[in-house]
Design an enzyme around this catalytic site. Sequence first.
Site, mmCIF file in Angstrom:
data_model
loop_
_atom_site.group_PDB
_atom_site.id
_atom_site.type_symbol
_atom_site.label_atom_id
_atom_site.label_comp_id
_atom_site.label_asym_id
_atom_site.label_seq_id
_atom_site.Cartn_x
_atom_site.Cartn_y
_atom_site.Cartn_z
ATOM 1 N N SER A 190 0.827 -1.209 0.000
ATOM 2 C CA SER A 190 0.000 0.000 0.000
ATOM 3 C C SER A 190 0.856 1.252 0.000
ATOM 4 O O SER A 190 2.018 1.235 0.431
ATOM 5 C CB SER A 190 -0.894 0.015 1.248
ATOM 6 O OG SER A 190 -1.570 1.248 1.409
ATOM 7 N N TYR A 203 -2.162 -0.915 10.333
ATOM 8 C CA TYR A 203 -2.279 -1.311 8.924
ATOM 9 C C TYR A 203 -1.029 -0.910 8.143
ATOM 10 O O TYR A 203 -0.452 -1.716 7.395
ATOM 11 C CB TYR A 203 -3.518 -0.648 8.329
ATOM 12 C CG TYR A 203 -3.703 -0.862 6.840
ATOM 13 C CD1 TYR A 203 -4.286 -2.025 6.355
ATOM 14 C CD2 TYR A 203 -3.318 0.118 5.923
ATOM 15 C CE1 TYR A 203 -4.475 -2.221 4.992
ATOM 16 C CE2 TYR A 203 -3.498 -0.060 4.564
ATOM 17 C CZ TYR A 203 -4.076 -1.232 4.107
ATOM 18 O OH TYR A 203 -4.254 -1.416 2.749
#
Length: 298
Positions: A190, A203
């Site tokens: 990401s 995350y």
Amino acid sequence: MATDQLEFTNPVERFASISPPEQRQPEPGLEAKMDPVPDIGEHTYRGTGRLRGRKALITGGDSGIGAATAVAFAREGADVAIAYLPVEETDAANVARIIAESGQRVVQIPGDLMDPEYPSRVVEEAVRELGGLDILVNNAAKQVAIEGLADLSDDQLEETFTANILSMFRLTRAALPHLQPGSSIINTTSIQAYQPSPTLLDYAATKAAINNFSKGLAEELAPKGIRVNAVAPGPIWTAIQPSDGQPIEKLPDFGKDVGLGRAGQPTELAPAYVFLASSESSYVLGATIHVNGGQPTP
């Protein structure tokens, strides 16, 4: 409105700049209930046979990036097994329909990556039903926004790391005995690995770990002819966003701060996965392809 991907189009306008209304679903969320519903490529991805005869396993293949990748792989000629949570059956059935209508075999394998036994089971079932395995896409992830570190519970911390990185180790380890030279492993990281948001500390940390895991594993497996790479999405409109992945009040402006001025659609990620899965990327190992609408990365 989306246009055919083979047309020469302005990327700013290829997909609409959405302003999703404030909405919330219980985690993990269902794509079918989103407003607007994301584009996973059913009507916008056209294949050219680049993965003909290949056999792929994709985690999180029921919706979002995983679903778009599954659709693209099928349109490129691959048979596909999708792994997903049982509560996501509605979305998974829709993806299975698209794959079948594309003329490819599809295997649905519901289960929970939080269960340490599931990774081995899903790999064995995929191998048995597909007759082998040569593409593994580690894509499933947990993302829950918080206000800051003080609000991050031990339970969430452990669940995020188990779902996002520990399961990736387990799945890949289980798949290795079945992967032959020419196989490809693709991990979803990401933009958060490079630009961590204070609301996504757990995350973001797992996504940085995925980058590191991908590069180290690429070195180990290169002599065996197995390539490992990663894809780093930016703000993509998926079910993870309205199911606590973002603060609800931020949804209307989601993705509008990138260069293209809009959030990406899942189908816009699919070509990166197809490229890394195909023999066209035979000299690409340990790389991270950034698909983020114009966010600067190292």
